[in-house]
Design an enzyme around this catalytic site. Structure first.
Site, short mmCIF file in Angstrom:
data_model
loop_
_atom_site.label_atom_id
_atom_site.label_comp_id
_atom_site.label_asym_id
_atom_site.label_seq_id
_atom_site.Cartn_x
_atom_site.Cartn_y
_atom_site.Cartn_z
N LYS A 22 0.84 -1.21 0.00
CA LYS A 22 0.00 0.00 0.00
C LYS A 22 0.87 1.26 0.00
O LYS A 22 0.64 2.18 -0.78
CB LYS A 22 -0.90 0.02 1.26
N ASN A 23 1.88 1.29 0.87
CA ASN A 23 2.63 2.53 1.04
C ASN A 23 3.63 2.80 -0.09
O ASN A 23 4.26 3.85 -0.12
CB ASN A 23 3.33 2.54 2.41
N CYS A 126 -4.54 12.73 13.20
CA CYS A 126 -5.22 11.44 13.04
C CYS A 126 -4.98 10.63 14.30
O CYS A 126 -4.33 11.10 15.24
CB CYS A 126 -4.74 10.71 11.80
N ARG A 131 0.92 14.58 13.39
CA ARG A 131 1.39 14.40 12.02
C ARG A 131 1.44 15.70 11.20
O ARG A 131 0.69 15.91 10.26
CB ARG A 131 0.55 13.34 11.32
N ASP A 316 5.09 0.68 11.81
CA ASP A 316 3.88 0.05 11.27
C ASP A 316 3.75 -1.42 11.68
O ASP A 316 2.75 -2.06 11.34
CB ASP A 316 3.85 0.16 9.73
N ARG A 408 -8.56 -0.69 4.56
CA ARG A 408 -7.69 0.32 3.97
C ARG A 408 -6.34 -0.27 3.58
O ARG A 408 -5.71 0.21 2.64
CB ARG A 408 -7.44 1.46 4.96
C1 EPZ Z 1 4.53 7.07 6.24
O1 EPZ Z 1 3.80 8.15 6.82
C2 EPZ Z 1 3.57 5.91 6.17
N1 EPZ Z 1 2.41 6.27 5.34
C3 EPZ Z 1 3.12 5.51 7.56
O2 EPZ Z 1 2.30 4.36 7.46
C4 EPZ Z 1 4.36 5.15 8.39
O3 EPZ Z 1 3.97 4.86 9.70
C5 EPZ Z 1 5.35 6.32 8.38
O4 EPZ Z 1 5.66 6.71 7.01
C6 EPZ Z 1 6.64 6.02 9.10
O5 EPZ Z 1 7.26 4.91 8.52
C7 EPZ Z 1 2.44 6.05 4.02
O6 EPZ Z 1 3.43 5.65 3.45
C8 EPZ Z 1 1.19 6.34 3.25
P1 EPZ Z 1 6.78 10.37 8.22
P2 EPZ Z 1 4.41 9.62 6.80
O7 EPZ Z 1 6.71 11.65 7.49
O8 EPZ Z 1 5.17 9.80 5.55
C9 EPZ Z 1 7.19 13.69 11.66
C10 EPZ Z 1 0.34 3.08 7.80
O9 EPZ Z 1 -0.20 2.55 8.79
N2 EPZ Z 1 6.97 14.71 10.63
O10 EPZ Z 1 7.92 9.45 7.92
O11 EPZ Z 1 3.29 10.54 7.08
C11 EPZ Z 1 5.96 12.84 11.91
O12 EPZ Z 1 5.04 13.47 12.76
C12 EPZ Z 1 0.91 4.48 7.87
O13 EPZ Z 1 0.43 2.52 6.69
C13 EPZ Z 1 7.11 16.03 10.96
O14 EPZ Z 1 7.41 16.39 12.11
O15 EPZ Z 1 5.39 9.57 8.04
C14 EPZ Z 1 6.58 11.60 12.50
O16 EPZ Z 1 6.86 11.82 13.85
C15 EPZ Z 1 0.66 5.13 9.17
N3 EPZ Z 1 6.88 16.99 9.99
C16 EPZ Z 1 7.89 11.47 11.73
O17 EPZ Z 1 8.16 12.77 11.20
C17 EPZ Z 1 6.57 16.64 8.72
O18 EPZ Z 1 6.39 17.54 7.89
C18 EPZ Z 1 7.89 10.46 10.59
O19 EPZ Z 1 6.74 10.67 9.78
C19 EPZ Z 1 6.44 15.28 8.38
C20 EPZ Z 1 6.66 14.32 9.36
#
Ligand code: EPZ
Length: 431
Positions: A22-23, A126, A131, A316, A408
């Site tokens: 999915k991701n 969420c 996030r 995840d 999902r």
């Molecule tokens: C991706 O989300 C995945 N989603 C998530 O999977 C996964 O948990 C996550 O990466 C971490 O591996 C998809 O691929 C669709 P991040 P993403 O940006 O990209 C902080 C699932 O269940 N951050 O790597 O949104 C954030 O809050 C989902 O399939 C900022 O501070 O995650 C977090 O603490 C859930 N500012 C960390 O970075 C930003 O602008 C990592 O988040 C962006 C992120």
């Protein structure tokens, strides 16, 4: 609303085909916005998130066709999707759609890179945390975009096109790295991404962009170099196998005992989780067909884990691993370092009789010999599947409510588990 009924007890024995990730699928589909030509994606999973993203892309003018089943293909074989964004008819992604799926916010980068403007609703928080998207916006600003926030929308513009630059992420972000890659692919000149995410889904996107004509080096390492091109073309790309789905079923087998071949799973995509599972007492072997997971006799040993960006243990899989640890022969500690609120499953696991308490970002789990089935409620995608894992090993019946979370991200979950001997059925009656 659908529910899932599970009667715990049976060991899992058989073969589980692993679907496309999915991701990886979601950013690959979004990359279709970058070209006037057709992007064909193979091995696409049949998931609610994929269907929703097709609607969102359709809103921007992306046509799609999904190829029918070919002779010899199984119901679990991935689909082939043709995406064609000949003309972008709308550069706005409205709140009604973006609020339903966070990843759709990622349309911002390709719309901006190709059209010089985009207006995308902020996704909001969420169930797993606040996030923020500040780092995604910072990446675009580093490439010359002007960003304003008005009435809940990000309004991005770069009338003369994006310009290459240095993007130095203070924190590893998957969505930030996807954004930077897509934007830099069409920016004028050279871009360097520092502290890039190294997740396999990043490499998959980069591989697809390269097939489309992008000039990218270093994906899969912390530094990615991109030489912008003026336009990208069509391509054909197969979505990589879902490491989180594979890890989830591996934990299910470790939980119930048994012997299952995770067909098509690639060990290098989830080595840290496989190492942890071996420490719990599961036997892992890898063959050309996939990853074989077995636990025959013997208990579940407690293991401490901390989530972190790839290649470390993935957030995840945190909830699923916690489900496994509820039946370990001792105390384990699971620390969540990525999302501040990703422990919504703790109170639901307690309904099975699990003993878990939270100390800030760490869950302390005292294993119990037996769980007991219960009505439980899914709160997010991975949390809900952790309840399924607990239910598979619990005595008696469990009803999992709010199954739409599972739909999902897990393709044909009941069929895949049922084929391995689990007693699991979908109840379509209203709640
Ligand atoms: C991706 O989300 C995945 N989603 C998530 O999977 C996964 O948990 C996550 O990466 C971490 O591996 C998809 O691929 C669709 P991040 P993403 O940006 O990209 C902080 C699932 O269940 N951050 O790597 O949104 C954030 O809050 C989902 O399939 C900022 O501070 O995650 C977090 O603490 C859930 N500012 C960390 O970075 C930003 O602008 C990592 O988040 C962006 C992120």
């Amino acid at each position: 609303m659908d529910r899932i009924r599970i009667v715990g007890g049976p060991r899992l024995e058989g073969v589980i085909p692993i679907s496309g990730a999915k991701n990886a699928a979601l950013p690959l589909m979004i990359a279709s916005l970058l070209t006037r030509e057709t992007l064909t994606l193979e091995n696409l999973p049949r998931l609610a998130d994929v269907r929703l993203l097709l609607r969102i892309l359709g809103n921007h003018g992306v046509d799609h066709t999904i190829a029918g089943k070919r002779p010899g293909e199984l119901a679990t074989s991935g689909q082939t999707l043709h995406l064609h964004a000949r003309d972008i008819v709308d550069t706005t992604a409205p709140y009604e759609l973006v609020s339903r799926m966070r990843a759709s916010f990622w349309v911002l980068a390709p719309l901006l890179a190709r059209m010089g403007e985009a207006k995308v609703s902020l996704p909001g928080g969420c169930a797993i945390g606040t996030r923020p998207v500040d780092l995604l916006l910072m990446a675009l600003e580093q490439l010359g975009a002007k960003i304003d926030i008005e009435a809940g929308y990000v309004i991005a513009s770069a009338p003369k096109g994006l310009v290459g630059g240095v993007i130095d992420f203070p924190k590893v972000t998957v969505g930030g790295t996807h954004t930077a890659l897509m934007a830099a692919a069409l920016a004028r000149g050279h871009t360097t991404i520092r502290n890039a995410a190294r997740e396999p889904e990043i490499v998959d996107l980069a591989d697809c962009l390269i097939k489309m004509g992008a000039r990218i080096e270093g994906a899969g390492t912390s530094t990615i170099e991109i030489e912008g091109v003026t336009s990208l073309g069509g391509a054909r790309h197969a979505v990589l196998p879902d490491r989180i789905e594979a890890g989830t079923y591996a934990m299910a087998v470790a939980m119930t005992g048994g012997d299952v071949m995770l067909q098509g799973a690639r060990p290098e995509l989830l080595q840290s989780a496989l190492d942890v599972l071996e420490h719990t007492g599961a036997r892992i072997t890898t063959t050309n067909e996939g990853i074989r997971v077995a636990r025959n006799g013997g208990g579940i040993a407690p293991v401490d884990v901390a989530t972190a960006p790839f290649p470390a243990f993935p957030t995840d899989l945190q909830a699923q691993f916690m489900a496994l640890m509820t039946r370990a022969g001792g105390v384990s500690r699971i620390t969540e370092t990525i999302f501040e609120n990703r422990f919504m499953h703790v109170s639901e696991l307690a309904r099975f009789g699990a003993k878990i308490h939270l100390e800030h970002d760490t869950a302390v789990i005292t294993g119990v010999p037996n769980l007991k089935g219960a009505p439980v409620m899914a709160t997010d995608l991975r949390a809900s599947v952790s309840l399924v894992i607990a239910a598979l090993a619990a005595e008696g019946e469990t009803i999992v409510h709010r199954v739409y979370h599972l739909d999902r991200g897990f393709e044909q979950l009941e069929q895949k588990l049922g084929a391995c001997g689990a007693i699991v059925e979908r109840l379509s009656a209203p709640d």
